[in-house]
Enzyme design. Sequence first.
Site, PDB file in Angstrom:
ATOM      1  N   SER A   1       4.645  63.574 -39.764  1.00 37.42           N
ATOM      2  CA  SER A   1       5.050  64.805 -39.117  1.00 37.42           C
ATOM      3  C   SER A   1       4.324  64.757 -37.564  1.00 37.42           C
ATOM      4  O   SER A   1       4.953  65.421 -36.671  1.00 37.42           O
ATOM      5  CB  SER A   1       4.507  66.120 -39.850  1.00 37.42           C
TER       6      SER A   1
ATOM      7  N   HIS B   1      -0.095  71.405 -35.621  1.00 39.74           N
ATOM      8  CA  HIS B   1       0.621  70.221 -35.291  1.00 39.74           C
ATOM      9  C   HIS B   1       0.853  70.405 -33.678  1.00 39.74           C
ATOM     10  O   HIS B   1       0.542  71.498 -33.077  1.00 39.74           O
ATOM     11  CB  HIS B   1       1.943  70.122 -35.727  1.00 39.74           C
TER      12      HIS B   1
END
Length: 302
Positions: free
Chosen positions: A53, A279
């Site tokens: 990811s 993230h």
Amino acid sequence: MRRFLPASRAGRALTVGAALLSAGAALAPAGSAAASTVPASRHTVDYVALGDSYASAPLVPTQVDATCLRSDSNYASLVARSRSASLTDVTCSGATTADMTASQTEGVPAQLDALNRGTDLVTITIGGNDIGFSTVLGTCAQLTSADPTGSPCRTHFAGSGDDQITQAVADTGPKVAKVLRSIHRRAPHARVVVVGYPDLFPDDGVGCTSKTVPLAMGDFAWLRDKEKELNSMLARQARHGGAQYVNTYTPTVGHDLCKPSGERWIETFAPETPAAPVHPNATGESAMAGAVKAALARHGRH
């Protein structure tokens, strides 16, 4: 990813991965998990992007694959556009080293299937899911309320004297080495670039108190060190495995999840800009792309 989560907590732990997938199901456009491609011209570099990811950029606009939560503004896409490369992007959220050579889920082929003898350039970011880092963060968040000024997560994972995460990083090293060997076999002429993870936590070890960052103050330095151990392992495996390592940690120091909106390139557990929890946001992916482009330019090939 569940290997570090006690069974008694398995049903109720807040995992970053679960939040990522839940949000992605709502926001990503419908579609298959087919590789994202940029059309080739006669003289363009054949570039394949692999990874998890941090490479696919879940929820960063614009999402082009609903299954893998892949953005057309992830670092690979930005690098490809800057070099007019032909990009085959098979990065996929949740990927582990095992998903390089086996199907991750229905409709998601093994990532290394995208390689061939004509591949010129390969980038890969992998290893975080092998050590269960999303589950670790979820466990840390669950433990914080019991000792918000202490280090309950470090105690949980390393209090017995054997640090489980350090061991998981060591166990992942040979898996990364095997992946690099497989890449070289399938794409023997390719330049292979291992892209590390950006700075997630304050590099000085001083934490932040926030509902959107539910971590105990004493755990920030420990979590920082675990990420550095992961990056060091990746650099070492790249060096021994005939690949180039790109450090994205140093260029992103000062833009961790504790920084205010506008300075933060890594989102909190409750993102304020489109990105998955803990993230990179679009600016973070751009910074990672900058590190990759600089590394490619320094060496001059492809």
